[in-house]
Design a protein around this motif. Structure first.
Motif, PDB file in Angstrom:
ATOM      1  N   GLY A 154     -10.615  32.858  67.253  1.00  0.00           N
ATOM      2  CA  GLY A 154     -11.964  32.923  67.789  1.00  0.00           C
ATOM      3  C   GLY A 154     -12.005  32.818  69.295  1.00  0.00           C
ATOM      4  N   GLU A 155     -13.015  33.464  69.862  1.00  0.00           N
ATOM      5  CA  GLU A 155     -13.150  33.522  71.315  1.00  0.00           C
ATOM      6  C   GLU A 155     -13.345  32.148  71.941  1.00  0.00           C
ATOM      7  N   GLU A 156     -13.942  31.229  71.199  1.00  0.00           N
ATOM      8  CA  GLU A 156     -14.183  29.893  71.765  1.00  0.00           C
ATOM      9  C   GLU A 156     -12.881  29.151  72.072  1.00  0.00           C
ATOM     10  N   TYR A 157     -11.775  29.629  71.503  1.00  0.00           N
ATOM     11  CA  TYR A 157     -10.473  29.015  71.768  1.00  0.00           C
ATOM     12  C   TYR A 157      -9.545  29.930  72.564  1.00  0.00           C
ATOM     13  N   ASP A 158     -10.094  30.979  73.184  1.00  0.00           N
ATOM     14  CA  ASP A 158      -9.214  31.893  73.920  1.00  0.00           C
ATOM     15  C   ASP A 158      -8.496  31.185  75.070  1.00  0.00           C
ATOM     16  N   TRP A 159      -9.136  30.143  75.646  1.00  0.00           N
ATOM     17  CA  TRP A 159      -8.490  29.362  76.697  1.00  0.00           C
ATOM     18  C   TRP A 159      -7.248  28.656  76.170  1.00  0.00           C
ATOM     19  N   PHE A 160      -7.274  28.239  74.895  1.00  0.00           N
ATOM     20  CA  PHE A 160      -6.142  27.565  74.271  1.00  0.00           C
ATOM     21  C   PHE A 160      -5.014  28.579  74.034  1.00  0.00           C
ATOM     22  N   HIS A 161      -5.363  29.782  73.586  1.00  0.00           N
ATOM     23  CA  HIS A 161      -4.360  30.837  73.407  1.00  0.00           C
ATOM     24  C   HIS A 161      -3.644  31.110  74.742  1.00  0.00           C
ATOM     25  N   LEU A 162      -4.445  31.214  75.804  1.00  0.00           N
ATOM     26  CA  LEU A 162      -3.885  31.521  77.120  1.00  0.00           C
ATOM     27  C   LEU A 162      -3.019  30.386  77.641  1.00  0.00           C
ATOM     28  N   THR A 163      -3.453  29.165  77.394  1.00  0.00           N
ATOM     29  CA  THR A 163      -2.642  28.014  77.806  1.00  0.00           C
ATOM     30  C   THR A 163      -1.272  28.059  77.143  1.00  0.00           C
ATOM     31  N   GLY A 164      -1.240  28.397  75.856  1.00  0.00           N
ATOM     32  CA  GLY A 164       0.041  28.541  75.176  1.00  0.00           C
ATOM     33  C   GLY A 164       0.900  29.623  75.793  1.00  0.00           C
ATOM     34  N   LEU A 165       0.271  30.702  76.220  1.00  0.00           N
ATOM     35  CA  LEU A 165       1.011  31.816  76.815  1.00  0.00           C
ATOM     36  C   LEU A 165       1.637  31.455  78.160  1.00  0.00           C
ATOM     37  N   ILE A 166       0.900  30.749  78.992  1.00  0.00           N
ATOM     38  CA  ILE A 166       1.336  30.567  80.383  1.00  0.00           C
ATOM     39  C   ILE A 166       1.950  29.206  80.668  1.00  0.00           C
ATOM     40  N   GLY A 250      -8.077  28.980  91.799  1.00  0.00           N
ATOM     41  CA  GLY A 250      -9.420  29.042  91.251  1.00  0.00           C
ATOM     42  C   GLY A 250      -9.513  29.388  89.783  1.00  0.00           C
ATOM     43  N   SER A 251      -8.497  29.050  88.989  1.00  0.00           N
ATOM     44  CA  SER A 251      -8.568  29.299  87.556  1.00  0.00           C
ATOM     45  C   SER A 251      -9.748  28.549  86.955  1.00  0.00           C
ATOM     46  N   THR A 252     -10.391  29.176  85.968  1.00  0.00           N
ATOM     47  CA  THR A 252     -11.515  28.544  85.283  1.00  0.00           C
ATOM     48  C   THR A 252     -11.125  27.990  83.914  1.00  0.00           C
ATOM     49  N   LEU A 253      -9.833  27.802  83.676  1.00  0.00           N
ATOM     50  CA  LEU A 253      -9.413  27.124  82.452  1.00  0.00           C
ATOM     51  C   LEU A 253     -10.079  25.754  82.374  1.00  0.00           C
ATOM     52  N   PRO A 254     -10.491  25.323  81.183  1.00  0.00           N
ATOM     53  CA  PRO A 254     -11.107  23.995  81.067  1.00  0.00           C
ATOM     54  C   PRO A 254     -10.083  22.892  81.354  1.00  0.00           C
ATOM     55  N   ASP A 255     -10.606  21.697  81.616  1.00  0.00           N
ATOM     56  CA  ASP A 255      -9.742  20.573  81.964  1.00  0.00           C
ATOM     57  C   ASP A 255      -8.703  20.290  80.878  1.00  0.00           C
ATOM     58  N   SER A 256      -9.089  20.480  79.622  1.00  0.00           N
ATOM     59  CA  SER A 256      -8.146  20.212  78.533  1.00  0.00           C
ATOM     60  C   SER A 256      -6.936  21.139  78.617  1.00  0.00           C
ATOM     61  N   GLY A 257      -7.152  22.405  78.959  1.00  0.00           N
ATOM     62  CA  GLY A 257      -6.046  23.339  79.124  1.00  0.00           C
ATOM     63  C   GLY A 257      -5.186  22.988  80.317  1.00  0.00           C
ATOM     64  N   LEU A 258      -5.821  22.633  81.417  1.00  0.00           N
ATOM     65  CA  LEU A 258      -5.074  22.245  82.615  1.00  0.00           C
ATOM     66  C   LEU A 258      -4.263  20.983  82.358  1.00  0.00           C
ATOM     67  N   TYR A 259      -4.805  20.074  81.554  1.00  0.00           N
ATOM     68  CA  TYR A 259      -4.090  18.844  81.220  1.00  0.00           C
ATOM     69  C   TYR A 259      -2.840  19.152  80.395  1.00  0.00           C
ATOM     70  N   MET A 260      -2.967  20.084  79.452  1.00  0.00           N
ATOM     71  CA  MET A 260      -1.800  20.489  78.659  1.00  0.00           C
ATOM     72  C   MET A 260      -0.703  21.041  79.566  1.00  0.00           C
TER      73      MET A 260
END
Length: 329
Positions: A154-166, A250-260
């Motif tokens: 789901g799109e609401e977790y696309d930030w999580f998918h991207l965090t895993g990628l990068i 200037g990434s707009t990843l949420p704090d949870s992704g940046l923390y990971m």
């Protein structure tokens, strides 16, 4: 808040000497000579992309391993290589060395490139600190991302998918910028305070100049209790570097992704429970996200992973949502 202490001239000189010696060794080894490295990169551009794409669909990462068999630092197939890595890392990751690296790399003046371009650069990099796999970092990145995506669609977790990628993109400091692997990969830990026995191979910290330092050897060292990890200087590596790249670009990843991204290698904390005396409420709140991410990073496997070309359009779209086209590195 932490107390900012400038390393002494002796400490700074030691840190510079360590890096210069390792850079000389790196460039003396035939496989890393500039001509062979460039030829290898040229060849990679011409032919290996398709070959690696074909192989990705056949790779199984840890498919036959039990969870307790991962992070085996006692008798893995790569034991000598991994233990030698941590011996060197623990000996050389001093507070002064980290400050030298921050001054050098956090200016982000090395180059400019996009996220996908950086991923492709890592396609032949293998992490010397990892006892579990010889897999390239692009393979690991895609399998981690796809494992996240399977559990959190789901799109609401696309930030999580991207965090895993990068999440491991900071490792290009070794491949592109010439740092030795002990300054890029492996478990992270605070510097400027006492080393924990919960770190892997803790015996090798005795060779670190900070081990007997009158301040750095105390439990809180230069920090105040519960100052928060945001105020703690960590051993230098790809976690902190990529976090800073994201924030400063200037990434707009949420704090949870940046923390990971920032703390996924801090195993003494999120796996063993060490260093909690330095943590604050924000760390406690985000610990659950780091723990949620960890199994995807550590145990990820995909029996039928799609090819790079099949996956690329989705991830390029998500990259464009959270990152500029070009980033400073």
């Amino acid at each position: 808040m932490s107390v900012v202490i400038q390393p002494s001239e002796t400490e700074r000189t030691y840190a510079q000497q360590v890096l210069l010696e390792d850079q000389k060794i790196l460039h003396d080894i035939d496989e890393w000579q500039d001509d062979k490295k460039q030829a290898y990169l040229d060849g990679l551009k011409r032919k290996s992309c398709q070959e690696n794409e074909d192989k990705l669909s056949e790779v199984k990462y840890g498919a036959d391993k039990k969870k307790e068999e991962f992070r085996n630092y006692a008798n893995s197939a790569r034991q000598i290589r991994v233990e030698n890595f941590y011996h060197t890392q623990h000996k050389n990751q001093t507070y002064a060395f980290v400050k030298e690296m921050e001054a050098n790399f956090l200016k982000l003046d090395k180059c400019e490139m996009g996220i996908w371009e950086a991923l492709e650069l890592l396609n032949t990099f293998v992490d010397d600190s990892d006892p579990d796999t010889e897999m390239s970092q692009l393979q690991h990145a895609l399998q981690t991302a796809e494992s996240v995506r399977a559990k959190f669609p789901g799109e609401e977790y696309d930030w999580f998918h991207l965090t895993g990628l990068i999440h491991d993109l900071g490792k290009l400091m070794a491949f592109k910028f010439g740092l030795p692997q002990w300054a890029v990969v492996g478990d992270t830990f605070p510097v400027g305070c006492a080393f924990s026995d919960e770190c892997v191979f803790p015996q090798y910290f005795k060779e670190n100049p900070d081990y007997d330092h009158p301040v750095y050897s105390t439990p809180s060292g230069i920090y105040q209790p519960h100052c928060g990890l945001k105020n703690v200087t960590m051993s230098w590596g790809h976690d902190e570097y990529l976090y800073q790249v994201c924030v400063k670009n200037g990434s707009t990843l949420p704090d949870s992704g940046l923390y990971m991204i920032r703390f996924h290698s801090f195993y003494p904390w999120h796996k063993e429970g060490a260093y909690t005396h330095l943590c604050d409420e924000q760390d406690a709140d985000n610990l659950k996200w780091v723990k949620e991410f960890n199994p995807f990073d550590l145990y990820s496997k995909a029996d039928n992973l799609k090819s790079v070309e099949e996956l690329k359009p989705y991830y390029e779209k998500v990259i464009a949502k959270y990152f500029p086209q070009k980033l400073k590195w």
